[in-house]
Every structure is written in structure tokens, then in C-alpha cells.
Design an enzyme around this catalytic site. Structure first.
Site, short mmCIF file in Angstrom:
data_model
loop_
_atom_site.label_atom_id
_atom_site.label_comp_id
_atom_site.label_asym_id
_atom_site.label_seq_id
_atom_site.Cartn_x
_atom_site.Cartn_y
_atom_site.Cartn_z
N ARG A 128 -4.21 10.38 3.30
CA ARG A 128 -3.00 10.98 3.84
C ARG A 128 -1.95 11.16 2.73
O ARG A 128 -1.30 12.18 2.62
CB ARG A 128 -2.46 10.04 4.93
CG ARG A 128 -1.11 10.39 5.46
CD ARG A 128 -1.18 11.54 6.44
NE ARG A 128 0.14 12.00 6.82
CZ ARG A 128 0.39 13.20 7.28
NH1 ARG A 128 -0.59 14.06 7.45
NH2 ARG A 128 1.59 13.56 7.63
N ARG A 142 0.14 15.12 12.59
CA ARG A 142 1.00 14.56 11.55
C ARG A 142 1.49 15.71 10.67
O ARG A 142 0.88 16.06 9.68
CB ARG A 142 0.23 13.51 10.74
CG ARG A 142 -0.13 12.31 11.59
CD ARG A 142 -0.76 11.21 10.78
NE ARG A 142 0.17 10.55 9.87
CZ ARG A 142 -0.13 9.46 9.18
NH1 ARG A 142 -1.32 8.90 9.30
NH2 ARG A 142 0.75 8.91 8.38
N PRO A 143 2.63 16.30 11.05
CA PRO A 143 3.10 17.50 10.35
C PRO A 143 3.68 17.20 8.97
O PRO A 143 4.01 16.05 8.67
CB PRO A 143 4.21 18.02 11.28
CG PRO A 143 4.72 16.81 12.00
CD PRO A 143 3.57 15.83 12.08
N ILE A 144 3.81 18.26 8.14
CA ILE A 144 4.50 18.09 6.84
C ILE A 144 5.58 19.17 6.67
O ILE A 144 5.96 19.50 5.55
CB ILE A 144 3.52 18.09 5.64
CG1 ILE A 144 2.67 19.35 5.60
CG2 ILE A 144 2.65 16.86 5.60
CD1 ILE A 144 2.08 19.58 4.21
N ASP A 145 6.05 19.68 7.80
CA ASP A 145 7.05 20.76 7.73
C ASP A 145 8.33 20.33 6.99
O ASP A 145 8.94 21.14 6.29
CB ASP A 145 7.41 21.24 9.14
CG ASP A 145 7.89 20.11 10.04
OD1 ASP A 145 7.14 19.13 10.21
OD2 ASP A 145 9.02 20.20 10.55
N CYS A 155 -5.28 8.54 8.07
CA CYS A 155 -5.33 8.00 9.43
C CYS A 155 -4.91 9.03 10.45
O CYS A 155 -3.90 9.70 10.30
CB CYS A 155 -4.41 6.80 9.54
SG CYS A 155 -5.25 5.29 9.14
N ARG A 182 -9.11 0.48 3.73
CA ARG A 182 -8.21 1.43 3.06
C ARG A 182 -6.90 0.73 2.70
O ARG A 182 -6.22 1.16 1.77
CB ARG A 182 -7.87 2.58 4.01
CG ARG A 182 -8.93 3.64 4.17
CD ARG A 182 -8.39 4.81 4.96
NE ARG A 182 -7.02 5.06 4.54
CZ ARG A 182 -6.02 5.38 5.34
NH1 ARG A 182 -6.22 5.53 6.62
NH2 ARG A 182 -4.81 5.59 4.87
N LYS A 185 0.83 -1.22 0.00
CA LYS A 185 0.00 0.00 0.00
C LYS A 185 0.87 1.27 0.00
O LYS A 185 0.65 2.17 -0.81
CB LYS A 185 -0.89 0.01 1.23
CG LYS A 185 -1.50 1.37 1.53
CD LYS A 185 -2.16 1.40 2.90
CE LYS A 185 -2.52 2.80 3.32
NZ LYS A 185 -1.41 3.55 3.92
N ASN A 186 1.85 1.32 0.90
CA ASN A 186 2.60 2.57 1.02
C ASN A 186 3.53 2.83 -0.15
O ASN A 186 3.96 3.97 -0.36
CB ASN A 186 3.35 2.62 2.36
CG ASN A 186 2.38 2.86 3.52
OD1 ASN A 186 1.21 3.22 3.30
ND2 ASN A 186 2.85 2.66 4.73
N ASP A 240 3.87 0.72 12.09
CA ASP A 240 2.60 0.24 11.53
C ASP A 240 2.29 -1.20 11.97
O ASP A 240 1.23 -1.73 11.62
CB ASP A 240 2.62 0.34 10.00
CG ASP A 240 2.47 1.78 9.54
OD1 ASP A 240 2.28 2.67 10.39
OD2 ASP A 240 2.56 2.03 8.32
#
Ligand code: UD1
Length: 430
Positions: free
Chosen positions: A93, A123-126, A117, A400, A22-23, A308
Site C-alpha cells: 500500500r 482506499r482512495p488517493i484523490d 491491505c 507484513r 512500520k508506518n 489500526d
């Protein structure tokens, strides 16, 4: 509303075929946007995150041709928009990968702030933004969209050091840099198998990426990516989930179509717990007859024990002899499912990032609710091992990321069925 009804307490016996990762899939599909031509992607898992990702690409103008259940051809020659559908993109996500892909090929992209999720923390994206900025893009948030754009014809290669090891930032920066002018170096990069898979995909389309799988990735930008064929790797976490399922219930399962090396971090822990694991070229035979032993687990970036798999291994440890410690080393909080396990009789205390798991003789079936994808998988495992009947609700989270989980479990002897429930609103109205 779908629910799973599970009659637990039966050992599992048989074979499970593992689907594509999946990922990896949720990154490779956006990466296909960068390809000026047709790319054929094989071994795609049939899960809702993949369906949604393909739909987003289609809305941007990509032509999607379904070849069979696990193969599609994506033609991104005529992309007519670089602004993604808001509702679709916010549902997953991984929609953040669209920013790297659009920015890399077109120099601009607008994507809804990602959803997906929620483990109960931020859940940052900096770090993604730091990378795009280093490559010469300006990143802003407007009206719920993240907008990234460069005023140059192409991004410009740069050195990017990631302060925290981040899977998402590593993949996103890799995509953006694949078509930048000059060289990019990502330092302190994540090393997960799906990072290597994305690099292999991009390289097979004409990119020049070296070092994926180590903590330093070097990317020489190319002007164009062209078509090709690529097969996605097997899903490490899906395989690990079935390994923990048989650890919890007892029995013997042959896990097929895997890369055993990717499973080492999970296999090692299960062996410590008294589970027998026999490795072959692309299969693992997993057997548990005797009692489960306690152990300690700390989640870490690859090659450490995967976060996970944390809910699933905690569930197994709740049935082991003695007290185990589980420490979450990746996310700030990921224990929302513990309250549900307690309803089934598990004895688990959570203090910040650590769960103290006191093994019990057995769990008892109960109505339980999934709060995210892997938490949902853990509850299914708990229900399979528990005495009596459980009802697992909010299974849309599970679907999902797990292809045909009900069918795969039934094939190894689990008593699980999926039932449609009318919406509560409809019930109330009635
Ligand atoms: C991906 C996986 C997710 C998995 C996680 C860690 C996908 C779609 N999801 O998520 O299932 O749990 O890897 O293996 O592949 N961080 C920052 N700033 C950032 C990004 C991350 O501080 O910009 C922090 C996070 O808060 C977290 C850590 O880095 O503590 C790891 O996150 P990351 O590896 O980025 O997770 P995702 O890529 O979102």
C-alpha cells in the site's frame, strides 16, 4: 503457506521489546530516495513491507548496505530510473510514497497503483493527487501506473487543504513539498506520530518542515537533501497489540522500548476496561487479573483511538462483561474479521460502521483466516485467549507488519508455533 497453531487459554507473563514503527519505516524508506548522499536508518522493523520497500529502491538504483538486523545505509546518489517495478510496487500500500519522493527530487515519477491491505472498502488517493496538482504536477493513470510529472524544473510551493484527515496524503505532500520552490502549507493535516517521525527524518537530512504533529504543517522547500543518521520511533500499534493480547488472556507483560505518550489513547480504553497499566519512562507494565468491563470505542485520527487497533480491541471486548459498541470513524468498512471471531463463539453484530459486541464467557479455538494485517493480529489474540486449539491461516498478512510475532509471543509463555503447509494446489495434485 504458513499457518500459526495456537493452544489458547494461557495467561501471558514476561517482557516484549517493541520494534520500529512500520508506518514510519514505509514512508522513511521512500523518503531516502530524495537524499543526495548516504543516509543511515536505524531501528527498522524486520518485516516483509520493509524488505519489499528496500527492494523497490534498489531497483531504482539506490545502493543498500545492511549494517545489522535493524540498520541499513541507503545511498540514493545514483538513481537511474524514476519508474518503479510494477509487481513489487503493487504489493504494498505504502508504495504511494514513492510518488511524492520521486516527484519531489526529480520532478517526475511512475509508480504502480498501490496494493496492500484491503479492509473491504475503497482506499482512495484523490487527496494525494490534489496535493501534487496544487504543487504544479500533472497526474495521470496509464497502464496501471500512476504518473506524476511537472514541466517546471521543480515543483512550486502552495497551500493545500485536506478535505479529510489523511495520513498518507499528509506524508506524501510533505515529501513532494520538501524540495519544491518556495513555501507550502498543509492544512487539516493528520497528526500521527509517524508524521512527526517523517518530518524529523527529512529535517535531519536538511529539509525545513515545521508544525508536524499539529494540523498545520509549514514547509520551506530546499534545493537538496544530504545524508545523515536517523532512528525510527517505536511502533505504537505493535505495542498496542501486545497490550490487548495480555488484556485478553490475563497475566502481566512489560512492554519495552515505547513512547508512553503515543500509547495514551489505547491505555485510556484498557484502563476503562479494568486493565492495570503502569507507565515508566520508556515502558508500560500491563496487568489483567480481574474480569474485563464493557466500554464503547470510536476510532478517530490521532490523538483519537487508532483504527489500526480496532480489530484487536473488539476482540478483547468480545470477552468483556456486558455489551460494548465499537464505531469505525476512519474507514468505511473494517469488520471482515468479525465472521472469523463468530466461528470462535464471539457474539458481534455489525451494522454499517458500528459493531455491537455482546461479551461472552470464553471463545473456543477454531480454524480461522486472516484477511488483513491488523485483522490477523486480532485473530491471533482471539486464539491466545480461546479454550483449545486454533489454526490461523493467511499469516503472510500478519508478517507484513509484525516482527517475529511468534517468537515474541512464545517468550511471554504463549503456545504458538508457525508451521509450513504445502500449497493446496500441490495437495490436490498429490
Ligand atoms: C494509513 C495507515 C493505515 C491506517 C490509516 C489511518 C500506512 C501505510 N497505513 O493509511 O494502516 O489505517 O493510515 O490511520 O501508514 N482518504 C480519502 N482520500 C485520500 C486518502 C484517504 O478520502 O486520498 C480517506 C480514506 O478513505 C479514509 C481516510 O481518508 O477514510 C483515512 O485514510 P488515510 O489516513 O489516508 O490512510 P492511509 O494513509 O492509506
Amino acid at each position: 503457506m504458513t499457518k500459526y497453531i495456537v493452544q489458547g487459554g494461557k495467561p501471558l507473563f514476561g517482557e516484549v521489546e517493541i520494534s520500529g514503527a512500520k508506518n514510519a519505516a514505509v514512508a522513511i524508506i521512500p523518503a531516502a530516495l530524495m537524499v543526495d548522499g548516504v543516509c543511515r536508518v536505524e531501528n527498522l522493523p524486520q518485516i516483509s513491507d520493509v524488505t519489499m520497500s528496500l527492494k523497490i529502491l534498489e531497483n531504482l538504483g539506490a545502493q543498500i548496505r545492511t549494517i545489522n538486523r535493524h540498520t541499513v545505509e541507503i545511498d540514493s546518489t545514483h538513481i537511474h530510473s524514476t519508474r518503479t517495478d510494477y509487481e513489487l510496487a503493487r504489493k504494498i500500500r505504502a508504495s504511494y510514497y514513492l510518488i511524492g519522493a520521486l516527484l519531489g527530487r526529480f520532478g517526475h515519477g511512475e509508480v504502480a497503483m498501490p496494493g496492500g491491505c484491503n479492509f473491504g472498502g475503497v482506499r482512495p488517493i484523490d487527496l494525494h493527487v490534489k496535493g501534487f496538482t496544487a504543487l504544479g504536477a500533472k497526474v495521470t493513470v496509464e497502464g496501471g501506473f500512476i504518473r506524476a510529472a511537472t514541466d517546471r524544473p521543480r515543483l512550486k510551493g502552495a497551500n493545500v487543504y485536506l478535505d479529510v484527515v489523511s495520513v498518507g496524503a499528509t506524508m506524501n505532500i510533505m515529501m513532494a513539498a520538501a524540495m519544491a520552490e518556495g513555501n507550502t502549507v498543509i492544512e487539516n493535516a493528520a497528526r500521527e506520530p509517524h508524521i512527526v517521525d517523517l518530518a524529523n527524518f527529512l529535517n535531519s537530512m536538511g529539509a525545513n518542515i515545521r508544525g508536524a504533529g499539529t494540523d498545520t504543517i509549514k514547509i520551506r522547500g530546499v534545493e537538496r537533501l544530504t545524508g545523515g543518521t536517523y532512528a525510527i520511533i517505536p511502533d505504537q500499534i505493535e505495542a498496542g497489540t501486545y497490550m490487548t493480547a495480555v488484556a485478553a488472556t490475563g497475566g502481566q507483560i512489560l512492554i519495552k522500548n515505547i513512547i508512553p505518550k503515543h500509547m495514551d489513547c489505547i491505555t485510556a480504553k484498557l484502563v476503562e476496561m479494568g486493565v492495570e497499566v503502569e507507565e515508566n519512562e520508556d515502558t508500560l507494565l500491563v496487568r489483567r487479573n480481574g474480569p474485563l468491563q464493557r466500554t464503547n470505542v470510536k476510532t478517530l485520527p490521532y490523538p483519537g483511538f487508532p483504527t489500526d487497533m480496532q480489530p484487536q480491541i473488539t476482540t478483547v471486548l468480545s470477552l468483556a462483561e456486558g455489551t460494548s459498541l465499537v464505531t469505525e470513524g476512519v474507514w468505511s468498512s473494517r469488520y471482515r474479521y468479525v465472521d472469523e471471531l463468530r466461528r470462535m463463539g464471539a457474539k458481534i453484530q455489525v451494522d454499517d460502521k458500528t459493531a455491537v459486541v455482546e461479551g461472552v464467557d470464553h471463545l473456543t479455538g477454531a480454524p480461522i483466516q486472516a484477511s488483513d494485517l491488523r485483522a490477523g493480529a486480532a485473530l491471533v489474540i482471539a486464539a491466545l485467549a480461546a479454550h483449545g486449539e486454533s489454526e490461523v491461516s493467511h499469516v503472510q498478512y500478519i508478517e507484513r507488519g509484525y516482527e517475529n510475532i511468534v517468537e515474541k509471543l512464545r517468550a511471554v509463555g504463549a503456545e504458538i508455533r508457525s508451521v509450513e503447509e504445502p500449497e493446496r494446489a500441490a495437495l490436490d495434485a498429490g
